[in-house]
Motif scaffolding. Structure first.
Motif, PDB file in Angstrom:
ATOM      1  N   VAL A 180       0.844  -1.200   0.000  1.00 25.83           N
ATOM      2  CA  VAL A 180       0.000   0.000   0.000  1.00 25.83           C
ATOM      3  C   VAL A 180       0.883   1.255   0.000  1.00 25.83           C
ATOM      4  CG1 VAL A 180      -1.755   1.284   1.269  1.00 25.83           C
ATOM      5  CG2 VAL A 180      -1.904  -1.205   1.129  1.00 25.83           C
ATOM      6  N   ALA A 181       1.971   1.199   0.764  1.00 25.79           N
ATOM      7  CA  ALA A 181       2.893   2.343   0.798  1.00 25.79           C
ATOM      8  C   ALA A 181       3.443   2.611  -0.604  1.00 25.79           C
ATOM      9  CB  ALA A 181       4.026   2.081   1.783  1.00 25.79           C
ATOM     10  N   ALA A 182       3.752   1.533  -1.317  1.00 24.67           N
ATOM     11  CA  ALA A 182       4.274   1.687  -2.684  1.00 24.67           C
ATOM     12  C   ALA A 182       3.208   2.303  -3.588  1.00 24.67           C
ATOM     13  CB  ALA A 182       4.724   0.337  -3.224  1.00 24.67           C
ATOM     14  N   PHE A 183       1.937   1.879  -3.390  1.00 23.74           N
ATOM     15  CA  PHE A 183       0.840   2.451  -4.190  1.00 23.74           C
ATOM     16  C   PHE A 183       0.700   3.950  -3.906  1.00 23.74           C
ATOM     17  CE2 PHE A 183      -3.790   3.389  -4.608  1.00 23.74           C
ATOM     18  CZ  PHE A 183      -3.861   3.262  -5.992  1.00 23.74           C
ATOM     19  N   LEU A 184       0.765   4.321  -2.625  1.00 25.96           N
ATOM     20  CA  LEU A 184       0.628   5.740  -2.260  1.00 25.96           C
ATOM     21  C   LEU A 184       1.736   6.579  -2.915  1.00 25.96           C
ATOM     22  CD1 LEU A 184      -0.308   5.467   1.550  1.00 25.96           C
ATOM     23  CD2 LEU A 184      -1.825   6.051  -0.345  1.00 25.96           C
ATOM     24  N   GLU A 185       2.937   5.977  -3.003  1.00 23.59           N
ATOM     25  CA  GLU A 185       4.057   6.694  -3.632  1.00 23.59           C
ATOM     26  C   GLU A 185       3.767   7.038  -5.092  1.00 23.59           C
ATOM     27  OE1 GLU A 185       6.930   7.969  -2.576  1.00 23.59           O
ATOM     28  OE2 GLU A 185       6.352   7.476  -0.524  1.00 23.59           O
ATOM     29  N   LEU A 186       2.912   6.207  -5.718  1.00 20.02           N
ATOM     30  CA  LEU A 186       2.631   6.415  -7.145  1.00 20.02           C
ATOM     31  C   LEU A 186       1.674   7.596  -7.390  1.00 20.02           C
ATOM     32  CD1 LEU A 186       2.109   2.686  -8.244  1.00 20.02           C
ATOM     33  CD2 LEU A 186       4.165   4.087  -8.490  1.00 20.02           C
ATOM     34  N   ILE A 187       0.995   8.046  -6.314  1.00 19.74           N
ATOM     35  CA  ILE A 187      -0.007   9.117  -6.490  1.00 19.74           C
ATOM     36  C   ILE A 187       0.716  10.465  -6.408  1.00 19.74           C
ATOM     37  CG2 ILE A 187      -2.297   9.926  -5.758  1.00 19.74           C
ATOM     38  CD1 ILE A 187      -2.566   7.315  -4.178  1.00 19.74           C
ATOM     39  N   ASP A 188       1.573  10.710  -7.381  1.00 21.94           N
ATOM     40  CA  ASP A 188       2.437  11.889  -7.336  1.00 21.94           C
ATOM     41  C   ASP A 188       2.133  12.879  -8.454  1.00 21.94           C
ATOM     42  OD1 ASP A 188       3.279  10.521  -9.522  1.00 21.94           O
ATOM     43  OD2 ASP A 188       5.385  10.368  -8.923  1.00 21.94           O
ATOM     44  N   GLY A 189       0.996  12.679  -9.128  1.00 20.55           N
ATOM     45  CA  GLY A 189       0.612  13.628 -10.163  1.00 20.55           C
ATOM     46  C   GLY A 189       1.089  13.243 -11.554  1.00 20.55           C
ATOM     47  N   SER A 190       1.879  12.194 -11.662  1.00 22.43           N
ATOM     48  CA  SER A 190       2.392  11.824 -12.987  1.00 22.43           C
ATOM     49  C   SER A 190       1.495  10.792 -13.676  1.00 22.43           C
ATOM     50  CB  SER A 190       3.821  11.284 -12.860  1.00 22.43           C
ATOM     51  OG  SER A 190       3.824  10.095 -12.085  1.00 22.43           O
ATOM     52  N   ARG A 191       0.450  10.312 -12.961  1.00 20.70           N
ATOM     53  CA  ARG A 191      -0.438   9.289 -13.540  1.00 20.70           C
ATOM     54  C   ARG A 191      -1.894   9.709 -13.378  1.00 20.70           C
ATOM     55  NH1 ARG A 191       3.544   7.427 -10.605  1.00 20.70           N
ATOM     56  NH2 ARG A 191       4.965   5.868 -11.455  1.00 20.70           N
ATOM     57  N   GLY A 212      -1.626  -0.183  -9.583  1.00 22.47           N
ATOM     58  CA  GLY A 212      -1.981  -0.851  -8.333  1.00 22.47           C
ATOM     59  C   GLY A 212      -2.133  -2.348  -8.545  1.00 22.47           C
ATOM     60  N   GLU A 213      -2.780  -2.723  -9.646  1.00 21.56           N
ATOM     61  CA  GLU A 213      -2.957  -4.153  -9.955  1.00 21.56           C
ATOM     62  C   GLU A 213      -1.609  -4.836 -10.124  1.00 21.56           C
ATOM     63  OE1 GLU A 213      -5.738  -3.962 -13.264  1.00 21.56           O
ATOM     64  OE2 GLU A 213      -7.221  -5.061 -12.052  1.00 21.56           O
ATOM     65  N   ARG A 214      -0.696  -4.137 -10.776  1.00 20.38           N
ATOM     66  CA  ARG A 214       0.642  -4.724 -10.968  1.00 20.38           C
ATOM     67  C   ARG A 214       1.341  -4.933  -9.631  1.00 20.38           C
ATOM     68  NH1 ARG A 214       0.681  -1.554 -15.499  1.00 20.38           N
ATOM     69  NH2 ARG A 214       1.889   0.137 -14.576  1.00 20.38           N
ATOM     70  N   LEU A 215       1.007  -4.099  -8.650  1.00 16.14           N
ATOM     71  CA  LEU A 215       1.597  -4.275  -7.309  1.00 16.14           C
ATOM     72  C   LEU A 215       0.912  -5.416  -6.544  1.00 16.14           C
ATOM     73  CD1 LEU A 215       1.924  -0.553  -6.076  1.00 16.14           C
ATOM     74  CD2 LEU A 215       3.815  -2.125  -6.510  1.00 16.14           C
ATOM     75  N   GLY A 216      -0.210  -5.911  -7.118  1.00 20.18           N
ATOM     76  CA  GLY A 216      -0.927  -7.004  -6.469  1.00 20.18           C
ATOM     77  C   GLY A 216      -2.126  -6.512  -5.664  1.00 20.18           C
ATOM     78  N   LEU A 217      -2.516  -5.249  -5.890  1.00 14.43           N
ATOM     79  CA  LEU A 217      -3.662  -4.720  -5.149  1.00 14.43           C
ATOM     80  C   LEU A 217      -4.925  -4.822  -6.011  1.00 14.43           C
ATOM     81  CD1 LEU A 217      -2.011  -1.506  -3.649  1.00 14.43           C
ATOM     82  CD2 LEU A 217      -2.739  -3.535  -2.375  1.00 14.43           C
ATOM     83  N   ASP A 218      -6.004  -5.169  -5.344  1.00 11.60           N
ATOM     84  CA  ASP A 218      -7.291  -5.306  -5.997  1.00 11.60           C
ATOM     85  C   ASP A 218      -7.756  -3.948  -6.550  1.00 11.60           C
ATOM     86  OD1 ASP A 218      -9.697  -7.054  -6.254  1.00 11.60           O
ATOM     87  OD2 ASP A 218     -10.571  -5.358  -5.132  1.00 11.60           O
ATOM     88  N   ARG A 219      -8.380  -3.966  -7.745  1.00  5.70           N
ATOM     89  CA  ARG A 219      -8.836  -2.735  -8.377  1.00  5.70           C
ATOM     90  C   ARG A 219      -9.840  -1.970  -7.498  1.00  5.70           C
ATOM     91  NH1 ARG A 219      -7.874  -1.632 -13.688  1.00  5.70           N
ATOM     92  NH2 ARG A 219      -9.211  -0.004 -14.553  1.00  5.70           N
ATOM     93  N   ASP A 220     -10.770  -2.740  -6.891  1.00  5.50           N
ATOM     94  CA  ASP A 220     -11.780  -2.109  -6.034  1.00  5.50           C
ATOM     95  C   ASP A 220     -11.122  -1.452  -4.825  1.00  5.50           C
ATOM     96  OD1 ASP A 220     -13.776  -2.827  -7.701  1.00  5.50           O
ATOM     97  OD2 ASP A 220     -14.391  -4.618  -6.568  1.00  5.50           O
ATOM     98  N   TYR A 221     -10.119  -2.149  -4.295  1.00  2.00           N
ATOM     99  CA  TYR A 221      -9.408  -1.594  -3.130  1.00  2.00           C
ATOM    100  C   TYR A 221      -8.756  -0.251  -3.503  1.00  2.00           C
ATOM    101  CZ  TYR A 221      -5.812  -0.794   0.352  1.00  2.00           C
ATOM    102  OH  TYR A 221      -5.021  -0.200   1.304  1.00  2.00           O
ATOM    103  N   CYS A 222      -8.080  -0.248  -4.661  1.00  2.30           N
ATOM    104  CA  CYS A 222      -7.391   0.985  -5.097  1.00  2.30           C
ATOM    105  C   CYS A 222      -8.390   2.107  -5.327  1.00  2.30           C
ATOM    106  CB  CYS A 222      -6.594   0.733  -6.380  1.00  2.30           C
ATOM    107  SG  CYS A 222      -5.204  -0.361  -6.110  1.00  2.30           S
TER     108      CYS A 222
END
Ligand SMILES: [Zn+2]
Length: 372
Positions: free
Chosen positions: A35-46, A55-65
């Protein structure tokens, strides 16, 4: 993007706190490494879709994200990266970096995504006139320009004297120059305009009418709302104005007058007269050419800078659509103890300024240009 202005603090191994100011801080629980890695991705570049895929590539469920992004948005932790970028891009390059921290601050004060960008744009389109280029007036003008107000003009006569100089306004090297010229350059320097451009007019061209006038005469009379003639003219024109000044060891910011909608300078004089019936007579003697005028005015540098900063902040709040505490009141700062006090100023029943009461309009960011 997650607001970059918020500090990220771990309360324990899995609890992440955004923001150090407790009142506004938000906590995200159960943050493991993924989850920490997912939060790092929310930096405005995506954008949203790219984030969900990442998030899915990190193994996180789409609904969760999705739920996580919703929850972050609800908690006022997200801002619109594109809007922030565009708001800065409207300014010349050297100015963009200077305005960065101001925009970050706006993104915390105006929490909805895209709101801060809109507010900064409102400031860029606004015009403020400062009357008086002493320690307070020149300082107010410089701070407003630094805060992104598009057009700041300063009206004063004569030449800069040593007692007009302050770290926020004129440097001592300006002594002897025409106040109007020197003030224009102070504004340009503060706004981050290149030295070569300093003879040009406003940094951001705006044809907007004056949204607000700051009354900060060098005599300090702004502290006691003692500018009856100018005030009447502004009241008649329906033009919002703010009094600011230092008298002896007292600094005053306010009232900020929204004609017809908030207490005015004359309300302040009548209120003071209720407490001291001789006040109008005393006030008249304090005028520039009056017998009681000060031969060698006192003006503490720290106090003048604080008054200039507070006055500029109140102007910016007003332009940004927030009513500052100097509306229906004033703030006093004393050089004797450094205390800041806010005094209430109800409309005075004998003052005609509110006989035709108007609703107190907040000049939303996009309405700013119509403020005058
Ligand atoms: Zn009044």
């Amino acid at each position: 993007m997650l607001k970059p202005a918020l500090s990220r603090l771990w309360r324990d191994r899995e609890t992440l706190q955004f923001g150090a100011v407790r009142r506004h801080a938000r906590v995200v629980e159960s943050v493991d490494r993924t989850v920490a890695a997912f939060l790092e991705l929310i930096d405005g570049s995506r954008d949203g879709a790219t984030l969900l895929a990442a998030g899915e590539r990190l193994g996180l469920d789409r609904d969760y994200c999705n739920a996580m992004l919703d929850s972050l948005a609800h908690s006022e932790l997200l801002d619109d990266a594109d809007a922030l970028q565009q708001a800065l891009a409207r300014h010349p390059r050297p100015r963009q970096e200077l305005l960065g921290p101001d925009l970050s601050s706006l993104s915390l004060v105006h929490p909805e995504p895209g709101e801060a960008a809109e507010v900064l744009q409102g400031r860029a389109l606004a015009r403020v006139e400062v009357r008086g280029a002493g320690r307070v007036g020149a300082g107010v003008a410089a701070v407003l320009a630094a805060g992104g107000v598009g057009a700041v003009t300063v009206a004063d006569r004569g030449r800069v004297s040593a007692r007009d100089c302050s770290p926020a306004g004129f440097p001592p090297t300006e002594v002897g120059r025409l106040r109007a010229t020197a003030a224009r350059e102070v504004v340009h320097r503060a706004s981050g305009a290149a030295a070569a451009d300093r003879h040009r007019r406003p940094v951001t061209e705006t044809s907007a009418p004056t949204a607000l006038v700051v009354l900060a005469p060098r005599s300090g009379a702004g502290a006691f709302t003692g500018l009856a003639t100018e005030a009447q003219e502004l009241m008649r024109a329906g033009r919002p104005h703010l009094y600011a000044g230092v008298v002896e060891h007292l600094g005053v910011v306010g009232p900020l007058v929204v004609p017809g909608a908030s207490a005015c300078g004359s309300c302040a004089t009548l209120t003071r007269t209720d407490e001291d019936e001789a006040w109008p007579r005393l006030l008249a003697q304090l005028a520039d050419d009056g017998p009681g005028r000060v031969r060698s005015p006192a003006c503490d540098s720290g106090l003048a800078t604080a008054v200039a900063g507070l006055a500029a902040l109140h102007v910016e709040l007003y332009l940004d659509g927030v009513l500052p505490p100097s509306v229906d009141g004033w703030c006093e700062i004393s050089a004797a103890d450094g205390m800041v006090r806010r005094l209430r100023l109800p409309g005075h029943p004998d003052c005609g300024c509110r006989w035709q009461t108007l609703p107190l309009a907040r000049p939303g960011p996009t309405d700013t240009v119509r403020g005058g």
